[in-house]
Write an enzyme that holds these catalytic residues in place. Structure first.
Site, PDB file in Angstrom:
ATOM      1  N   SER A  66       0.860  -1.197   0.000  1.00  0.00           N
ATOM      2  CA  SER A  66       0.000   0.000   0.000  1.00  0.00           C
ATOM      3  C   SER A  66       0.894   1.245   0.000  1.00  0.00           C
ATOM      4  O   SER A  66       2.077   1.163   0.352  1.00  0.00           O
ATOM      5  CB  SER A  66      -0.857  -0.033   1.261  1.00  0.00           C
ATOM      6  OG  SER A  66      -1.231   1.257   1.656  1.00  0.00           O
ATOM      7  N   TYR A  83      -2.368  -0.407  10.262  1.00  0.00           N
ATOM      8  CA  TYR A  83      -2.366  -0.745   8.832  1.00  0.00           C
ATOM      9  C   TYR A  83      -1.051  -0.291   8.182  1.00  0.00           C
ATOM     10  O   TYR A  83      -0.424  -1.041   7.434  1.00  0.00           O
ATOM     11  CB  TYR A  83      -3.562  -0.078   8.167  1.00  0.00           C
ATOM     12  CG  TYR A  83      -3.739  -0.399   6.706  1.00  0.00           C
ATOM     13  CD1 TYR A  83      -4.191  -1.646   6.301  1.00  0.00           C
ATOM     14  CD2 TYR A  83      -3.462   0.551   5.716  1.00  0.00           C
ATOM     15  CE1 TYR A  83      -4.371  -1.946   4.949  1.00  0.00           C
ATOM     16  CE2 TYR A  83      -3.637   0.261   4.368  1.00  0.00           C
ATOM     17  CZ  TYR A  83      -4.092  -0.994   3.997  1.00  0.00           C
ATOM     18  OH  TYR A  83      -4.267  -1.281   2.656  1.00  0.00           O
TER      19      TYR A  83
HETATM   20  P1  NAD Z   1     -11.786  -5.915   0.284  1.00  0.00           P
HETATM   21  O1  NAD Z   1     -12.224  -5.683   1.687  1.00  0.00           O
HETATM   22  O2  NAD Z   1     -12.713  -5.610  -0.844  1.00  0.00           O
HETATM   23  O3  NAD Z   1     -11.311  -7.419   0.114  1.00  0.00           O
HETATM   24  C1  NAD Z   1     -10.623  -8.120   1.098  1.00  0.00           C
HETATM   25  C2  NAD Z   1     -10.981  -9.599   0.954  1.00  0.00           C
HETATM   26  O4  NAD Z   1     -10.238 -10.300   1.952  1.00  0.00           O
HETATM   27  C3  NAD Z   1     -12.469  -9.890   1.219  1.00  0.00           C
HETATM   28  O5  NAD Z   1     -12.975 -10.741   0.207  1.00  0.00           O
HETATM   29  C4  NAD Z   1     -12.467 -10.580   2.573  1.00  0.00           C
HETATM   30  O6  NAD Z   1     -13.497 -11.540   2.720  1.00  0.00           O
HETATM   31  C5  NAD Z   1     -11.098 -11.232   2.564  1.00  0.00           C
HETATM   32  N1  NAD Z   1     -10.609 -11.514   3.918  1.00  0.00           N
HETATM   33  C6  NAD Z   1     -10.688 -10.715   5.020  1.00  0.00           C
HETATM   34  N2  NAD Z   1     -10.164 -11.336   6.085  1.00  0.00           N
HETATM   35  C7  NAD Z   1      -9.733 -12.550   5.654  1.00  0.00           C
HETATM   36  C8  NAD Z   1      -9.122 -13.658   6.291  1.00  0.00           C
HETATM   37  N3  NAD Z   1      -8.822 -13.632   7.605  1.00  0.00           N
HETATM   38  N4  NAD Z   1      -8.825 -14.743   5.556  1.00  0.00           N
HETATM   39  C9  NAD Z   1      -9.135 -14.791   4.223  1.00  0.00           C
HETATM   40  N5  NAD Z   1      -9.720 -13.780   3.567  1.00  0.00           N
HETATM   41  C10 NAD Z   1     -10.018 -12.669   4.272  1.00  0.00           C
HETATM   42  O7  NAD Z   1     -10.427  -5.116   0.159  1.00  0.00           O
HETATM   43  P2  NAD Z   1      -9.658  -4.538  -1.111  1.00  0.00           P
HETATM   44  O8  NAD Z   1      -9.796  -3.079  -1.062  1.00  0.00           O
HETATM   45  O9  NAD Z   1      -9.999  -5.268  -2.348  1.00  0.00           O
HETATM   46  O10 NAD Z   1      -8.153  -4.841  -0.666  1.00  0.00           O
HETATM   47  C11 NAD Z   1      -7.406  -5.930  -1.138  1.00  0.00           C
HETATM   48  C12 NAD Z   1      -5.964  -5.717  -0.722  1.00  0.00           C
HETATM   49  O11 NAD Z   1      -5.478  -4.496  -1.262  1.00  0.00           O
HETATM   50  C13 NAD Z   1      -5.745  -5.607   0.796  1.00  0.00           C
HETATM   51  O12 NAD Z   1      -4.523  -6.226   1.138  1.00  0.00           O
HETATM   52  C14 NAD Z   1      -5.657  -4.125   1.014  1.00  0.00           C
HETATM   53  O13 NAD Z   1      -4.965  -3.812   2.182  1.00  0.00           O
HETATM   54  C15 NAD Z   1      -4.919  -3.700  -0.232  1.00  0.00           C
HETATM   55  N6  NAD Z   1      -5.016  -2.288  -0.599  1.00  0.00           N
HETATM   56  C16 NAD Z   1      -6.222  -1.695  -0.834  1.00  0.00           C
HETATM   57  C17 NAD Z   1      -6.251  -0.358  -1.220  1.00  0.00           C
HETATM   58  C18 NAD Z   1      -7.526   0.364  -1.504  1.00  0.00           C
HETATM   59  O14 NAD Z   1      -7.476   1.553  -1.828  1.00  0.00           O
HETATM   60  N7  NAD Z   1      -8.666  -0.297  -1.420  1.00  0.00           N
HETATM   61  C19 NAD Z   1      -5.069   0.358  -1.340  1.00  0.00           C
HETATM   62  C20 NAD Z   1      -3.876  -0.280  -1.093  1.00  0.00           C
HETATM   63  C21 NAD Z   1      -3.860  -1.602  -0.737  1.00  0.00           C
END
Ligand code: NAD
Length: 283
Positions: free
Chosen positions: A166, A179
């Protein structure tokens, strides 16, 4: 002369944790489009199955949903057995599960003379339970799946791990210390593991997404009442040289690049996909 392509990914087996999420789904679509078999390993099996069925129907590629909790080694071992049985040995792992929580978020950005009498809203009011959960989900939740899902790669002396970092890993955003620290640890671990596994043919890299509006951050970047950006959301856009949030599909190119043999000599790096955010000094 043969055109460069992602053909090497056809019929390989990829596991993506958190693959049922917003960003994960976009990554699964990209990988399915080049014919890689995919297991969406997610704690939410129902959504994983639904996303898998939709993408399988659309792409003609085998995509399955598998129940897995990235914080529970036994559940990951079960998932691996099922994936091996249904798809074969694992070639690629994407550690996509992660996220923040309101419980690990301070209410104010900084302590000032105006709020110093209300420390509940600051770093001092953070509950360890929330802090630990977020740190574990993002760090341990990458460590454990890597221990379990790279075993087949060790045997074949070839494989790829792609972690999801991130912008917070480079410079922490206000309010979200757990985070930020966890994502910084992902960059460090990506480098460490890339060295550890380099001589047995396993590459380890990461992408660092910029800002995408998803479930985990909507409460911070959008104003629920008006539907406009919150002041924080507006600040993000103002600090992104391209002047917008990313679309989940913007992650697809970097994902395919890093998991494919076209990046065969690349290991231990983190690629920002951020509309220029990390390059901008703010002035
Ligand atoms: P999201 O919440 O849409 O998806 C996360 C997924 O992880 C969900 O399907 C959830 O069910 C699953 N999950 C949660 N806990 C879990 C566990 N203990 N075991 C297995 N699965 C689990 O999130 P997203 O925005 O798609 O993020 C995906 C990745 O990208 C994450 O690592 C997040 O930190 C990273 N990220 C997101 C952003 C953003 O702007 N959204 C930016 C940088 C990084």
């Amino acid at each position: 002369m043969q055109a460069l392509s992602f053909n090497d990914l056809k019929d390989k087996v990829c596991v993506i944790t958190g693959g049922a999420g917003v960003l994960g789904t976009a990554m699964v679509k990209a990988i399915a489009s080049v014919g890689t078999k995919i297991a969406i390993a997610d704690i939410n099996k129902e959504v994983a199955d639904k996303v898998a069925a939709e993408i399988a129907a659309d792409s003609g590629t085998e995509v399955i949903g598998v129940a897995a909790n990235v914080l529970d080694k036994e559940s990951l071992e079960f998932a691996k057995t099922e994936i091996n049985k249904r798809l074969g040995p694992i070639d690629i792992l994407i550690n996509g599960a992660g996220g923040n929580s309101p419980q690990a978020t301070t209410k104010v950005e900084t302590i000032t003379e105006d709020n110093i009498d209300n420390l509940e809203d600051t770093f001092y009011g953070l509950q360890m339970e929330g802090f630990d959960k977020v740190f574990a989900l993002n760090f341990t939740g990458t460590l454990l799946p890597t221990m379990v899902f790279t075993r087949d790669m060790l045997e074949s002396r070839k494989g790829v791990v792609l972690n999801v970092s991130s912008m917070n890993s480079y410079k922490p955003l206000t309010k979200i210390p757990a985070y930020s620290a966890a994502k910084a640890s992902i960059n460090n671990f990506t480098e460490w593991l890339s060295v550890h596994l380099a001589k047995v043919g396993i590459r380890v890299n990461a992408i660092a997404p910029g800002f995408f509006i998803t479930h985990q951050n909507r409460f911070l970047v959008m104003d629920e009442k008006t539907g406009n950006y919150s002041p924080r959301g507006q600040k993000i856009v103002d600090n992104t040289p391209m002047g917008k949030f990313g679309e989940p599909e913007d992650l697809q190119g970097a994902t395919l690049f890093l998991i494919s043999d076209v990046s065969n000599f690349i290991t231990g790096i983190v690629i920002p996909v951020d509309g220029g955010y990390s390059a901008f000094g703010g002035v």
